[in-house]
Design an enzyme around this catalytic site. Structure first.
Site: not given
Ligand SMILES: O=C(O)C(=O)CO
Length: 327
Positions: A115, A161-162, A187, A244, A268, A292-293, A295
């Site tokens: 029910g 870095g950059r 640096r 990474r 990412d 992984h986006i 860039s």
């Molecule tokens: O250029 C790289 O190493 C990348 O991971 C792309 O974003």
């Protein structure tokens, strides 16, 4: 038995099925807190059902541990707060008051009865949060989806870095108080562009409100973001990785996120990519994972391809490349 599955969201399997059952308030049994979806069971239901939930590894549950007396309404209204799912029996009125008390996390209502006269179907229909078709949004709430602000924060860059500089330049307008960084050595030229202070790895961990990883994956940096680093971070800190996946020990990260050692993570990159949807990191509500986006804009990807092409042509001519990896 009628099991009213009002809506079902994806529930990923996490490897946490050996949670200890502890006695809580008299008449209740609680499972220890974890990031698994929370279920409240309004009655000591027969063992077969409990066993299925227990052994599924998919949920944590809290139970009214009696079959002689139904859970008092007051206790029920307390216990359902924020649950993801509810198992009830026919003595519980599932009405507006109860659904309001449960709140918008409630995704599944399962009644151990044929029910369903104890369910207010009108109220259930009214609630968009019980249906995944409505995107799972409840009403506007004061602290819903709140996060930490960049304003007045300290942003730590692991590996300057950059990319680290570019990130800092983009964050600066959000009124970041201070940029700090660590690397194998200071640096100064790059750091001066963003007014960043060189600190040790330990200081980076303990001072950063946002810690963003921008180093390359090398034998030296593999798993560099591990238990040791997370244990030194503030529990209000956010960990970001766009470099990474291999620089992070993902088991340690899962532990840090699920225990509340750190507040959240934005990834990412992962190991592997794509990360299987059954991975424990996907079960956490304080971890955002992207494919992984970082860039992924037309101009960046075009610039990357142009750089690769120009480097190749310069290399073929025996001329210095624009960017060259010195081996
Ligand atoms: O250029 C790289 O190493 C990348 O991971 C792309 O974003």
């Amino acid at each position: 038995m009628w099991c009213g599955r009002v809506a079902l969201q994806r529930i990923a399997v996490a490897p946490l099925n050996s949670l200890r059952i502890t006695r809580g308030l008299p008449g209740t049994v609680q499972r220890e807190m974890s990031s698994l979806p929370r279920v409240y069971i309004t009655r000591q239901i027969p063992p077969e059902g409990l066993k299925i939930l227990s052994e599924s590894g998919q949920v944590q549950f809290d139970l009214w541990d009696s079959d002689d007396v139904p859970v008092p309404r007051k206790e029920l209204l307390q216990k359902v707060k924020g649950v993801d799912a509810l198992v009830c029996v026919l003595t519980e009125k599932i009405d507006a008051e109860l659904l309001d008390a449960a709140g918008p996390n409630l995704k599944v209502l399962s009644t151990m009865s044929v029910g369903f006269d104890h369910l207010s179907l009108e109220e259930l229909k009214k609630r968009p949060f019980l249906s995944s078709e409505h995107g799972g949004w409840g009403t506007w709430r004061t602290l819903w989806l709140c996060g930490y602000e960049l304003a007045n924060s300290t942003v730590g860059i692991l590996g300057l870095g950059r990319i680290g500089v570019a990130i800092a330049e983009r964050l600066k307008p959000f009124k970041v108080k201070k940029f700090i960084y660590t690397d194998v050595a200071p640096r100064p030229e790059l750091a001066s562009l963003i007014d960043a202070e060189y600190v040790s790895m330990d200081e980076l961990a303990s001072q950063s409100d946002f810690l963003t990883v921008c180093c390359a994956l090398t034998p030296e940096t593999k798993d560099i973001c591990n238990k040791d680093l997370f244990s030194k971070m503030k529990n209000t800190s956010i960990f970001i990785n766009t470099s990474r996946g291999g620089v992070v020990d993902q088991e340690d990260l899962y532990e840090a996120l699920s225990s509340g050692q750190i507040a959240g993570a934005g990834l990412d990159v992962t190991v592997p990519e794509p990360l299987p949807t059954s991975h424990p990191l996907f079960t956490l509500n304080n971890c955002v994972i992207l494919p992984h986006i970082a860039s992924a804009s037309y101009s960046t990807r075009n610039a990357m391809s142009a750089l690769a092409a120009n480097n190749l042509l310069l290399g073929l001519k025996g001329q210095p490349m624009i960017k060259e990896l010195k081996l």
